[in-house]
Enzyme design. Sequence first.
Site, PDB file in Angstrom:
ATOM      1  N   LYS A 101     -32.644 -13.905  25.207  1.00 23.36           N
ATOM      2  CA  LYS A 101     -31.268 -13.373  25.204  1.00 23.36           C
ATOM      3  C   LYS A 101     -30.931 -12.854  26.593  1.00 23.36           C
ATOM      4  CE  LYS A 101     -27.919 -10.136  24.516  1.00 23.36           C
ATOM      5  NZ  LYS A 101     -27.462  -9.116  25.465  1.00 23.36           N
TER       6      LYS A 101
ATOM      7  N   HIS B  84     -29.087   0.968  32.948  1.00 26.75           N
ATOM      8  CA  HIS B  84     -28.032   0.490  32.060  1.00 26.75           C
ATOM      9  C   HIS B  84     -27.044   1.605  31.738  1.00 26.75           C
ATOM     10  CE1 HIS B  84     -26.263  -2.033  28.994  1.00 26.75           C
ATOM     11  NE2 HIS B  84     -26.312  -0.996  28.166  1.00 26.75           N
TER      12      HIS B  84
HETATM   13  C1  MEV Z   1     -30.018  -6.853  27.150  1.00 28.49           C
HETATM   14  O1  MEV Z   1     -28.767  -7.476  27.090  1.00 28.49           O
HETATM   15  C2  MEV Z   1     -31.088  -7.837  27.579  1.00 28.49           C
HETATM   16  C3  MEV Z   1     -32.513  -7.309  27.524  1.00 28.49           C
HETATM   17  O2  MEV Z   1     -32.780  -6.802  26.229  1.00 28.49           O
HETATM   18  C4  MEV Z   1     -33.429  -8.473  27.832  1.00 28.49           C
HETATM   19  C5  MEV Z   1     -34.894  -8.190  27.612  1.00 28.49           C
HETATM   20  O3  MEV Z   1     -35.261  -7.323  26.809  1.00 28.49           O
HETATM   21  O4  MEV Z   1     -35.704  -8.911  28.237  1.00 28.49           O
HETATM   22  C6  MEV Z   1     -32.725  -6.181  28.493  1.00 28.49           C
END
Ligand code: MEV
Length: 417
Positions: free
Chosen positions: A256, A370
Amino acid sequence: MVNSNLEGFYKKNFNARQKEIIKKAGLSSKEAKMLKNSGSLDSGLLDKMIENTIGIFELPLGIANYFKINGKDYLIPMAIEESSVVAAASNGARMARETGGFKTKSSKPLMIGQIQLVNVKNAAKTKKLIQKNSGKLLKLANLQDKTLVKFGGGAKKIEIRNIGAKMLVVHLIVDVRDAMGANAINTMCEVLAPEIEKLTGEKTRLRIISNLAVHRLAEAKAKWKQKTLGKDVIKGIIEAYNFAKNDPFRATTHNKGIMNGVAALTIATGNDFRAIEAGAHAFASLKGKYKPLTKFYKDKKGDLIGEIVLPVQFGLVGGTTKIHPKAQLCLKILKVKNAQELGEVAAALGLAQNFAALRALASEGIQKGHMKLHAKNIAMMAGAKNKEIEKVSKKLVNSGQISFDMAKRILKELRGK
Ligand code: MEV
């Protein structure tokens, strides 16, 4: 309660449809004004793109910077609603720049069209007949798209698969050049199906492109220095990769994250993000178990190597890419010469995105960066306007409690002053 039975809605013109929805949904004059602003897409264009159009839906457009791919610098347009994705991609690219950036390569733009044969009475005989006549069938397919053939593309090969349940599937392999390929392929398949019926006496049913683009792949590779990342972070990234390799629950989130970047570029260039997503996830599970699309390992010097392989059904001609003015603008920023190059940029972007996520996850965690970026969204949700947004988000970050309630409290205090 609204009545969804909007008789003749599709026949109405754009303005009349807007008016009807404004009235039916009880939109305020401010909301109506917002609906009427259709940005770079005028009503004539909007009406041609989809049905029952009443307006547009905007997404932020950002630029991922620091990308160097095969020695060339790129500014990558990304249309996405999620904060920190563009920053993360740029960060991953900045760190890869120290070692020369990304190296990419890709296969020819070969897509698959499928023709389903059902209730096949004699599979062996049918297979033989199609194989024997494949030259004739390819010729017929190529008559459907002379432009594609002129540019070196066209139907190249026929393969036949026995998938059981009395079904055979004919795969028509088409070099679609700079197109995504769906239109050319679907037309070819629809023309070939009755010919195949005549040849074999068997019944055909579905005639459609496959979005599992296993013959249209792009690869990217990059190196990140141990000196920059530190031994423990590299260890953590490799552990994160191993986690994804061994657990589909983690691999889904891992992928994702890759698609955060790839989908944002797909949307910005007017491409079909559902096709790209479906293809990527199916490709990830091709070997019977859902796997990460990237891999990470250390080289002899202890630097981190990252690699990705991605199916890339991007187009530059036909479809929305050509008619959407913003997609054209984004392509002007990106400066790729063909769809294959666009696919390679997507692969590099996906790898940078994944590296950045794993680096954060393996060290300070994802929330710090984030939430810092997300603080602005929360400030806006709490009602902050203009200069207040920056002030509230800063205070939110400093408070260590980035929440809606906190944002409201800070805003109240700020306004009280
Ligand atoms: C968030 O949009 C994407 C992540 O969850 C990807 C990952 O966990 O590798 C940060």
